[in-house]
Scaffold this motif. Structure first.
Motif, PDB file in Angstrom:
ATOM      1  N   LYS A  19      11.511   9.585  -6.547  1.00 38.94           N
ATOM      2  CA  LYS A  19      12.467   8.530  -6.895  1.00 38.94           C
ATOM      3  C   LYS A  19      11.828   7.146  -6.962  1.00 38.94           C
ATOM      4  CE  LYS A  19      16.933   9.830  -4.936  1.00 38.94           C
ATOM      5  NZ  LYS A  19      17.690   9.586  -3.684  1.00 38.94           N
ATOM      6  N   SER A  20      10.817   6.920  -6.121  1.00 42.21           N
ATOM      7  CA  SER A  20      10.194   5.597  -6.067  1.00 42.21           C
ATOM      8  C   SER A  20       9.514   5.220  -7.375  1.00 42.21           C
ATOM      9  CB  SER A  20       9.185   5.537  -4.922  1.00 42.21           C
ATOM     10  OG  SER A  20       8.196   6.524  -5.110  1.00 42.21           O
ATOM     11  N   GLU A  21       9.212   6.207  -8.196  1.00 40.91           N
ATOM     12  CA  GLU A  21       8.540   5.928  -9.468  1.00 40.91           C
ATOM     13  C   GLU A  21       9.521   5.890 -10.635  1.00 40.91           C
ATOM     14  OE1 GLU A  21       5.133   8.440 -10.165  1.00 40.91           O
ATOM     15  OE2 GLU A  21       4.639   8.380  -8.037  1.00 40.91           O
ATOM     16  N   LEU A  22      10.796   6.000 -10.290  1.00 40.77           N
ATOM     17  CA  LEU A  22      11.804   6.056 -11.348  1.00 40.77           C
ATOM     18  C   LEU A  22      12.842   4.946 -11.214  1.00 40.77           C
ATOM     19  CD1 LEU A  22      12.374   9.882 -11.018  1.00 40.77           C
ATOM     20  CD2 LEU A  22      11.229   8.802 -12.945  1.00 40.77           C
ATOM     21  N   ILE A  23      13.516   4.673 -12.305  1.00 45.90           N
ATOM     22  CA  ILE A  23      14.647   3.747 -12.289  1.00 45.90           C
ATOM     23  C   ILE A  23      15.901   4.601 -12.393  1.00 45.90           C
ATOM     24  CG2 ILE A  23      15.768   1.799 -13.429  1.00 45.90           C
ATOM     25  CD1 ILE A  23      13.050   1.281 -14.839  1.00 45.90           C
ATOM     26  N   ARG A  24      16.878   4.297 -11.560  1.00 44.13           N
ATOM     27  CA  ARG A  24      18.124   5.054 -11.592  1.00 44.13           C
ATOM     28  C   ARG A  24      19.182   4.278 -12.377  1.00 44.13           C
ATOM     29  NH1 ARG A  24      22.931   6.222  -8.135  1.00 44.13           N
ATOM     30  NH2 ARG A  24      23.208   8.467  -8.239  1.00 44.13           N
TER      31      ARG A  24
END
Ligand SMILES: [Zn+2]
Length: 85
Positions: A19-24
């Motif tokens: 998740k830390s490498e993604l935008i939600r």
């Protein structure tokens, strides 16, 4: 070693990433917006923090398809601004 980290799929490149490498992104009140704090309890869509994936996302209209509408130029502009910062 990283088996305990929850992975999510980028809608553009379809790679599984932490998740830390993604935008939600979530849809609230009919409009898709970035959920910066991963706080909004709603069905979320994810994209890598990269201009390449965001461009691809726009080209493939991934947001529109995932949320059934709600994508706008503003969302994509916001995403670009987010990764540029
Ligand atoms: Zn990606």
């Amino acid at each position: 070693m990283s088996g305990h980290i929850p992975l999510r799929m980028c809608m553009a490149c379809r790679e599984m990433k932490p998740k830390s490498e993604l935008i939600r992104m979530v849809k609230t009140n009919g409009e898709v917006a970035i959920d910066t704090g991963f706080r909004i309890q709603s069905r979320g869509a994810y994209v890598c923090k990269s201009c390449k994936c965001i461009s691809l996302l726009k080209k493939k209209k991934c947001i529109e398809r995932f949320f059934g509408g709600g994508g706008s130029d503003k969302v994509y502009a916001d995403l670009m601004k987010y990764v540029e910062n």
